[in-house]
Write an enzyme that holds these catalytic residues in place. Structure first.
Site, PDB file in Angstrom:
ATOM      1  N   LYS A  39      52.427  -5.157   3.716  1.00 43.06           N
ATOM      2  CA  LYS A  39      53.570  -5.590   4.517  1.00 43.06           C
ATOM      3  C   LYS A  39      53.166  -6.029   5.923  1.00 43.06           C
ATOM      4  CE  LYS A  39      58.317  -4.245   5.382  1.00 43.06           C
ATOM      5  NZ  LYS A  39      58.793  -5.569   5.055  1.00 43.06           N
ATOM      6  N   VAL A  44      48.217  -0.728   9.587  1.00 42.68           N
ATOM      7  CA  VAL A  44      46.963  -1.062   8.898  1.00 42.68           C
ATOM      8  C   VAL A  44      46.934  -2.539   8.510  1.00 42.68           C
ATOM      9  CG1 VAL A  44      45.495  -0.560   6.904  1.00 42.68           C
ATOM     10  CG2 VAL A  44      46.616   1.303   8.116  1.00 42.68           C
ATOM     11  N   CYS A  45      48.060  -3.076   8.060  1.00 42.50           N
ATOM     12  CA  CYS A  45      48.090  -4.495   7.669  1.00 42.50           C
ATOM     13  C   CYS A  45      47.840  -5.410   8.866  1.00 42.50           C
ATOM     14  CB  CYS A  45      49.424  -4.835   7.003  1.00 42.50           C
ATOM     15  SG  CYS A  45      49.669  -3.994   5.426  1.00 42.50           S
ATOM     16  N   THR A  46      48.385  -5.049  10.007  1.00 40.34           N
ATOM     17  CA  THR A  46      48.151  -5.838  11.220  1.00 40.34           C
ATOM     18  C   THR A  46      46.686  -5.755  11.631  1.00 40.34           C
ATOM     19  OG1 THR A  46      50.435  -5.554  11.940  1.00 40.34           O
ATOM     20  CG2 THR A  46      48.822  -6.154  13.626  1.00 40.34           C
ATOM     21  N   ALA A  49      44.710  -7.949   9.208  1.00 41.82           N
ATOM     22  CA  ALA A  49      44.904  -9.376   9.492  1.00 41.82           C
ATOM     23  C   ALA A  49      44.154  -9.784  10.763  1.00 41.82           C
ATOM     24  CB  ALA A  49      46.391  -9.690   9.624  1.00 41.82           C
TER      25      ALA A  49
END
Length: 151
Positions: A39, A44-46, A49
């Site tokens: 998401k 963690v996803c940020t 990315a």
């Protein structure tokens, strides 16, 4: 699940600009790092990315494209890309058809899995990497598999 040595599936999807992205324009033509993440705008996803963002020029200089895929909408991807200056394509997979094509399982039974597929210039999967809680480990693994010096 797909495995190392398999041909990478081709897919189409809508990118962060609302345009159709056809994976056949890159898969089988250059090396690719295709990463699935849960998401936008989560911690963690940020971080993941941004790790790919920080390494993107090095990937490009080594004939490698980075493609991020999640179930978020194209509009959400656009905001995510703008908020973090992400230079690579983000594909919306709201119906999970691309995730199913790649046979990406869920993490902890409910969260969309965090998997990275590293593909050579012939469209063959060189490595499949999974680390549910990792962010920069996916970038480091891609550099190692593709024999790219990150410096």
């Amino acid at each position: 699940m797909l495995k190392v040595g398999d041909k990478c599936p081709l897919f189409k999807g809508i990118d962060q600009n609302g345009d159709e992205f056809d994976a056949s324009t890159v898969i089988g033509k250059k090396r690719c790092v295709i990463y699935f993440y849960p998401k936008n705008e989560t911690k963690v996803c940020t971080a993941q990315a941004c790790a790919f963002r920080d390494a993107y020029e090095t990937f490009k200089d080594n004939n490698c494209e980075v493609i991020g895929i999640s179930g978020d909408s194209a509009k959400s991807h656009q905001a995510f890309a703008e908020n973090h200056s992400l230079p690579f394509v983000l594909i919306s997979d709201g119906d999970k058809s691309i995730r199913k094509l790649f046979e990406v399982p869920k993490d902890f039974l409910i969260i969309p899995g965090r998997y990275t597929f590293i593909v050579d210039e012939n469209g063959i999967i060189l490595e499949i990497f999974h680390d549910a809680a990792g962010s920069s480990s996916h970038t480091k693994t891609a550099f190692n598999v593709l024999n790219i010096d990150p410096l």
